[in-house]
Scaffold this active site. Sequence first.
Site, PDB file in Angstrom:
ATOM      1  N   GLY A 169      43.447  49.207  44.033  1.00 43.83           N
ATOM      2  CA  GLY A 169      43.771  47.798  44.073  1.00 43.83           C
ATOM      3  C   GLY A 169      45.262  47.518  44.091  1.00 43.83           C
ATOM      4  O   GLY A 169      46.069  48.293  43.577  1.00 43.83           O
ATOM      5  N   HIS A 207      40.597  45.686  46.423  1.00 42.63           N
ATOM      6  CA  HIS A 207      40.947  44.292  46.160  1.00 42.63           C
ATOM      7  C   HIS A 207      42.457  44.072  46.077  1.00 42.63           C
ATOM      8  O   HIS A 207      43.192  44.899  45.566  1.00 42.63           O
ATOM      9  CB  HIS A 207      40.298  43.818  44.855  1.00 42.63           C
ATOM     10  CG  HIS A 207      40.730  44.602  43.646  1.00 42.63           C
ATOM     11  ND1 HIS A 207      41.820  44.264  42.883  1.00 42.63           N
ATOM     12  CD2 HIS A 207      40.199  45.709  43.082  1.00 42.63           C
ATOM     13  CE1 HIS A 207      41.949  45.109  41.893  1.00 42.63           C
ATOM     14  NE2 HIS A 207      40.978  46.005  41.986  1.00 42.63           N
ATOM     15  N   ASP A 208      42.886  42.955  46.657  1.00 45.84           N
ATOM     16  CA  ASP A 208      44.265  42.470  46.553  1.00 45.84           C
ATOM     17  C   ASP A 208      45.286  43.353  47.270  1.00 45.84           C
ATOM     18  O   ASP A 208      46.488  43.200  47.028  1.00 45.84           O
ATOM     19  CB  ASP A 208      44.672  42.288  45.083  1.00 45.84           C
ATOM     20  CG  ASP A 208      43.766  41.323  44.344  1.00 45.84           C
ATOM     21  OD1 ASP A 208      43.802  40.125  44.680  1.00 45.84           O
ATOM     22  OD2 ASP A 208      43.004  41.755  43.459  1.00 45.84           O
TER      23      ASP A 208
END
Length: 259
Positions: free
Chosen positions: A140, A122-123
């Site tokens: 992440g 994520h991200d």
Amino acid sequence: MSNSLIHSTAVITSGARLGDNIAIGPYAVIEDNVFIDDGCEIGPHTLIASGARLGKNVKVHNGAVVGTVPQDLKFGGEDTLLVVGDNTVIREFATLNRGTHHRGETRVGANCLLMAYSHVAHDCILGDNVIMSNSVNLAGHVEIGEYATLGGLVPVHQFVKIGAHAMIGGASRVPMDILPYALYGGQPPIIMGINQIGLKRRGFAPETLAALEKTFRILFRSKLNTTQAVERIKSEMELIPEVQLVLDFIANSERGISR
């Protein structure tokens, strides 16, 4: 969806939007809130999950999972995206998660190659022309600059930044930031110099390579600390764009530079 070739066993929800000239293989699943642009190839047994946005001519190979929810206990079900740039190739069983409220999206640039079993958490933000070899695992919020190459089995710690044109050898653990143009590897992992071969292949001028080599010598061979080395570079060298990029990267590093 004109001129598209979609296998009869593929499951495509009514909320998915598909461009033209798309191929979708057997047992692929395309969820709602997905956009797949023209010319994409979606292989068999793949999952393109809600929030995925695939650019033109993206190729997703057998068993890959693209756009699923983050593996983050803080994730609260918010609407976020996974954006993949044009001409990127996602190989077998790779997994790419969408973003959280922190950034709102995970983004992979154009012309990237994410090899089998690689993971983009994520991200994360990947620039154009990034290569991740088999089983590279990004935690992440990792950021990777354009043309960076990561060898197989490389784990990257959360929030690490990897500079443009860097090369990281296989099985090297990456807990701290990697400078642009750096060659990094070994056990324990260390900076070995500039990515000489990669930069030559991309047409960097000899005088640019010489300036980068001098920059790295001052940073890592002068026995100065990073602050002192940066001041020496500023006082002794012409700050061509490539050298300035290295200095800016150091100034913006939050995890510290891997030495």
